[in-house]
Design a protein around this motif. Sequence first.
Motif, PDB file in Angstrom:
ATOM      1  N   PHE A 297       0.820  -1.215   0.000  1.00 41.26           N
ATOM      2  CA  PHE A 297       0.000   0.000   0.000  1.00 41.26           C
ATOM      3  C   PHE A 297       0.855   1.267   0.000  1.00 41.26           C
ATOM      4  O   PHE A 297       0.351   2.366   0.211  1.00 41.26           O
ATOM      5  CB  PHE A 297      -0.919   0.016   1.233  1.00 41.26           C
ATOM      6  N   VAL A 298       2.180   1.102  -0.212  1.00 43.95           N
ATOM      7  CA  VAL A 298       3.109   2.234  -0.199  1.00 43.95           C
ATOM      8  C   VAL A 298       3.704   2.375  -1.606  1.00 43.95           C
ATOM      9  O   VAL A 298       4.025   1.378  -2.255  1.00 43.95           O
ATOM     10  CB  VAL A 298       4.220   2.033   0.849  1.00 43.95           C
ATOM     11  N   HIS A 299       3.881   3.630  -2.061  1.00 44.15           N
ATOM     12  CA  HIS A 299       4.312   3.867  -3.441  1.00 44.15           C
ATOM     13  C   HIS A 299       5.453   4.881  -3.494  1.00 44.15           C
ATOM     14  O   HIS A 299       5.536   5.787  -2.666  1.00 44.15           O
ATOM     15  CB  HIS A 299       3.150   4.419  -4.277  1.00 44.15           C
ATOM     16  N   ILE A 300       6.335   4.691  -4.493  1.00 46.16           N
ATOM     17  CA  ILE A 300       7.252   5.749  -4.912  1.00 46.16           C
ATOM     18  C   ILE A 300       6.981   6.007  -6.391  1.00 46.16           C
ATOM     19  O   ILE A 300       6.623   5.095  -7.143  1.00 46.16           O
ATOM     20  CB  ILE A 300       8.734   5.385  -4.678  1.00 46.16           C
ATOM     21  N   ARG A 301       7.101   7.252  -6.770  1.00 48.39           N
ATOM     22  CA  ARG A 301       6.733   7.650  -8.136  1.00 48.39           C
ATOM     23  C   ARG A 301       7.976   7.952  -8.974  1.00 48.39           C
ATOM     24  O   ARG A 301       9.049   8.262  -8.450  1.00 48.39           O
ATOM     25  CB  ARG A 301       5.841   8.897  -8.094  1.00 48.39           C
ATOM     26  N   GLU A 302       7.809   7.868 -10.289  1.00 48.01           N
ATOM     27  CA  GLU A 302       8.895   8.224 -11.209  1.00 48.01           C
ATOM     28  C   GLU A 302       9.229   9.705 -11.069  1.00 48.01           C
ATOM     29  O   GLU A 302       8.353  10.535 -10.812  1.00 48.01           O
ATOM     30  CB  GLU A 302       8.489   7.920 -12.652  1.00 48.01           C
ATOM     31  N   VAL A 303      10.498  10.007 -11.203  1.00 51.36           N
ATOM     32  CA  VAL A 303      10.938  11.402 -11.127  1.00 51.36           C
ATOM     33  C   VAL A 303      11.634  11.757 -12.432  1.00 51.36           C
ATOM     34  O   VAL A 303      12.240  10.901 -13.085  1.00 51.36           O
ATOM     35  CB  VAL A 303      11.900  11.625  -9.935  1.00 51.36           C
ATOM     36  N   PRO A 304      11.584  13.031 -12.834  1.00 49.26           N
ATOM     37  CA  PRO A 304      12.278  13.431 -14.061  1.00 49.26           C
ATOM     38  C   PRO A 304      13.791  13.365 -13.876  1.00 49.26           C
ATOM     39  O   PRO A 304      14.284  13.202 -12.744  1.00 49.26           O
ATOM     40  CB  PRO A 304      11.793  14.868 -14.269  1.00 49.26           C
ATOM     41  N   ALA A 305      14.512  13.466 -14.971  1.00 41.34           N
ATOM     42  CA  ALA A 305      15.968  13.413 -14.915  1.00 41.34           C
ATOM     43  C   ALA A 305      16.497  14.496 -13.979  1.00 41.34           C
ATOM     44  O   ALA A 305      15.950  15.602 -13.893  1.00 41.34           O
ATOM     45  CB  ALA A 305      16.555  13.587 -16.309  1.00 41.34           C
ATOM     46  N   VAL A 306      17.555  14.157 -13.252  1.00 35.36           N
ATOM     47  CA  VAL A 306      18.136  15.082 -12.279  1.00 35.36           C
ATOM     48  C   VAL A 306      19.555  15.446 -12.710  1.00 35.36           C
ATOM     49  O   VAL A 306      20.151  14.805 -13.585  1.00 35.36           O
ATOM     50  CB  VAL A 306      18.154  14.451 -10.867  1.00 35.36           C
ATOM     51  N   LYS A 307      20.094  16.470 -12.059  1.00 31.78           N
ATOM     52  CA  LYS A 307      21.430  16.942 -12.392  1.00 31.78           C
ATOM     53  C   LYS A 307      22.477  16.330 -11.465  1.00 31.78           C
ATOM     54  O   LYS A 307      22.220  16.089 -10.283  1.00 31.78           O
ATOM     55  CB  LYS A 307      21.492  18.469 -12.287  1.00 31.78           C
ATOM     56  N   GLY A 381      11.107  -5.155   4.952  1.00 30.36           N
ATOM     57  CA  GLY A 381      11.729  -6.194   4.155  1.00 30.36           C
ATOM     58  C   GLY A 381      11.071  -6.482   2.824  1.00 30.36           C
ATOM     59  O   GLY A 381      11.584  -7.281   2.047  1.00 30.36           O
ATOM     60  N   SER A 382       9.918  -5.844   2.528  1.00 25.68           N
ATOM     61  CA  SER A 382       9.220  -6.066   1.263  1.00 25.68           C
ATOM     62  C   SER A 382       9.292  -4.809   0.410  1.00 25.68           C
ATOM     63  O   SER A 382       9.148  -3.693   0.927  1.00 25.68           O
ATOM     64  CB  SER A 382       7.746  -6.427   1.514  1.00 25.68           C
ATOM     65  N   SER A 383       9.502  -4.988  -0.894  1.00 22.78           N
ATOM     66  CA  SER A 383       9.609  -3.846  -1.798  1.00 22.78           C
ATOM     67  C   SER A 383       8.281  -3.109  -1.894  1.00 22.78           C
ATOM     68  O   SER A 383       7.216  -3.735  -1.995  1.00 22.78           O
ATOM     69  CB  SER A 383      10.038  -4.309  -3.187  1.00 22.78           C
ATOM     70  N   VAL A 384       8.354  -1.788  -1.868  1.00 20.40           N
ATOM     71  CA  VAL A 384       7.142  -0.983  -2.014  1.00 20.40           C
ATOM     72  C   VAL A 384       6.770  -0.919  -3.490  1.00 20.40           C
ATOM     73  O   VAL A 384       7.553  -1.288  -4.377  1.00 20.40           O
ATOM     74  CB  VAL A 384       7.343   0.435  -1.438  1.00 20.40           C
ATOM     75  N   GLN A 385       5.570  -0.434  -3.772  1.00 17.29           N
ATOM     76  CA  GLN A 385       5.121  -0.305  -5.151  1.00 17.29           C
ATOM     77  C   GLN A 385       5.956   0.751  -5.874  1.00 17.29           C
ATOM     78  O   GLN A 385       6.177   1.836  -5.357  1.00 17.29           O
ATOM     79  CB  GLN A 385       3.640   0.082  -5.184  1.00 17.29           C
ATOM     80  N   GLY A 386       6.428   0.411  -7.081  1.00 16.73           N
ATOM     81  CA  GLY A 386       7.264   1.333  -7.851  1.00 16.73           C
ATOM     82  C   GLY A 386       8.747   1.113  -7.667  1.00 16.73           C
ATOM     83  O   GLY A 386       9.559   1.782  -8.307  1.00 16.73           O
ATOM     84  N   SER A 387       9.125   0.174  -6.767  1.00 16.99           N
ATOM     85  CA  SER A 387      10.530  -0.134  -6.540  1.00 16.99           C
ATOM     86  C   SER A 387      10.884  -1.446  -7.252  1.00 16.99           C
ATOM     87  O   SER A 387      10.093  -2.404  -7.212  1.00 16.99           O
ATOM     88  CB  SER A 387      10.796  -0.264  -5.045  1.00 16.99           C
ATOM     89  N   PRO A 388      12.045  -1.519  -7.934  1.00 18.23           N
ATOM     90  CA  PRO A 388      13.068  -0.465  -8.044  1.00 18.23           C
ATOM     91  C   PRO A 388      12.681   0.628  -9.046  1.00 18.23           C
ATOM     92  O   PRO A 388      11.917   0.390  -9.981  1.00 18.23           O
ATOM     93  CB  PRO A 388      14.294  -1.236  -8.512  1.00 18.23           C
ATOM     94  N   LEU A 389      13.227   1.804  -8.806  1.00 18.25           N
ATOM     95  CA  LEU A 389      12.967   2.981  -9.632  1.00 18.25           C
ATOM     96  C   LEU A 389      14.285   3.440 -10.252  1.00 18.25           C
ATOM     97  O   LEU A 389      15.311   3.482  -9.573  1.00 18.25           O
ATOM     98  CB  LEU A 389      12.369   4.089  -8.762  1.00 18.25           C
ATOM     99  N   THR A 390      14.265   3.745 -11.525  1.00 16.19           N
ATOM    100  CA  THR A 390      15.480   4.236 -12.199  1.00 16.19           C
ATOM    101  C   THR A 390      15.412   5.752 -12.337  1.00 16.19           C
ATOM    102  O   THR A 390      14.436   6.300 -12.854  1.00 16.19           O
ATOM    103  CB  THR A 390      15.637   3.605 -13.587  1.00 16.19           C
ATOM    104  N   VAL A 391      16.469   6.407 -11.845  1.00  9.86           N
ATOM    105  CA  VAL A 391      16.555   7.868 -11.922  1.00  9.86           C
ATOM    106  C   VAL A 391      17.705   8.221 -12.866  1.00  9.86           C
ATOM    107  O   VAL A 391      18.862   7.839 -12.629  1.00  9.86           O
ATOM    108  CB  VAL A 391      16.795   8.488 -10.531  1.00  9.86           C
ATOM    109  N   ASP A 392      17.382   8.923 -13.946  1.00  5.65           N
ATOM    110  CA  ASP A 392      18.413   9.352 -14.897  1.00  5.65           C
ATOM    111  C   ASP A 392      19.150  10.575 -14.360  1.00  5.65           C
ATOM    112  O   ASP A 392      18.535  11.498 -13.809  1.00  5.65           O
ATOM    113  CB  ASP A 392      17.788   9.686 -16.246  1.00  5.65           C
ATOM    114  N   VAL A 393      20.483  10.571 -14.519  1.00  7.32           N
ATOM    115  CA  VAL A 393      21.317  11.673 -14.039  1.00  7.32           C
ATOM    116  C   VAL A 393      22.006  12.326 -15.231  1.00  7.32           C
ATOM    117  O   VAL A 393      22.668  11.640 -16.025  1.00  7.32           O
ATOM    118  CB  VAL A 393      22.366  11.185 -13.018  1.00  7.32           C
ATOM    119  N   GLU A 394      21.846  13.635 -15.354  1.00  6.17           N
ATOM    120  CA  GLU A 394      22.459  14.382 -16.449  1.00  6.17           C
ATOM    121  C   GLU A 394      23.645  15.185 -15.926  1.00  6.17           C
ATOM    122  O   GLU A 394      23.677  15.584 -14.762  1.00  6.17           O
ATOM    123  CB  GLU A 394      21.437  15.327 -17.078  1.00  6.17           C
ATOM    124  N   GLU A 395      24.600  15.417 -16.828  1.00 10.17           N
ATOM    125  CA  GLU A 395      25.792  16.159 -16.444  1.00 10.17           C
ATOM    126  C   GLU A 395      25.437  17.617 -16.183  1.00 10.17           C
ATOM    127  O   GLU A 395      24.657  18.231 -16.923  1.00 10.17           O
ATOM    128  CB  GLU A 395      26.856  16.058 -17.528  1.00 10.17           C
TER     129      GLU A 395
END
Length: 405
Positions: A297-307, A381-395
């Motif tokens: 019942f717990v969520h993490i959401r996608e995030v836009p690319a970060v610096k 010990g259990s993965s939340v909804q949305g995990s694993p999440l990939t976060v893009d990193v820009e220079e």
Amino acid sequence: AIIFNGQPLVRLTVNLDPKKKTSNELAIDIDTKGLTGAPLDLTTSDFEILAEGPTGQPLTNPTTLTTHPSNEEGRYLLKLISEGPGQYTITIMKSGEFVAKLATSISSGQQRTPFTFIIHPKKMLGVDIDLSDTIYQVVVKGPSGPLKIPATVSKNEDPETFTLSFFPEGAGQYSILILKDGAVVHSLDAGVGAKPAEPQEKWISFLIDTLKLVGRPLELTNSEQFVIKISGPRGNIEKIKVEPKEGQEHVYVVSFVHHGPGSYRVAIYERGQIVFQLKSEVPTAPGETPIPPAASFVHIREVPAVKQFRTVSILIDTQEAQAQNYPISPEDFEVTVTPTETTEQQQKTLTPKVVLTDNKFHFTFVPILVTPHKVEVALHGSSVQGSPLTVDVEETLKGLSLVSS
């Protein structure tokens, strides 16, 4: 009204004993002098008292004859367990011959306050159900089987609790069965003649061979050095016991009170550092429903690319879990952030801590490498909804300057 040979009689009363409300005991005043014109000694073996309930059948529970508190000769109290509203008939026999018959009608208004039992489905059963819904039926079984008068269920002002009311048929253990579409899905026990029975603690045990699991013997009973933490579908377990297995070195029996069927995480800490963890499953018994873990019942959401070199903050959405009354604290989360597509020398896993600010759970990290970062969030010990999440990193752009013309 009490009738003898078609004529109303006096000095026959039905009393409710306030000290024994939960047993629904009735006390009938029998004045043999008023009934027959002469006092009778009903305590001798010549006399027999027969009692029939509203169904016309002998009462399920035995009656008790005692001397009346007034100590008047030939006057007694006959105590019996009520079987609900209706007519009760008392027959006095002597040496097999009829002597007198008494009849009294007990209306629902005269009936003593029924036994009540508060049911909190979430806390007692681990499920959120509305017992007032027509798809559910609550059946109560007493010491002699299903009750003659059906139980009733009403919703309380607290929408999560319900009051079950029924007329007991004697002291003893009562089973409360919850049916859905005619099939039993849950059950509870209540003691009548005492306070309602608390839900029984459900212990489960398993073995830990520290030499096999860790590669070295561990003295788990040394609480100053080792701590065992267990978390289940509804949070951390409070009651845990660790005992050496008799006759087997470095093997321990770990027991804990579980929340119900589902997955449990067992972690062993040595001086604050985790040395081993495993998962233990509590099987689903007939009629039980597995408790979904809080992480579902717990969520993490996608995030836009970060610096690169900029602080990244990620919110953990726990609103749905909190609405389901799952207890959650920042220490219950485990977060890892791992750069991908890098060499082993470059790769470094981060373990940011979750904090609670303004009733919101979140964590932060600073990406150093320009590569996607894998973010993993676990609750108990259990993965939340949305995990694993990939976060893009820009220079981060460097060397820029503003030139005025």
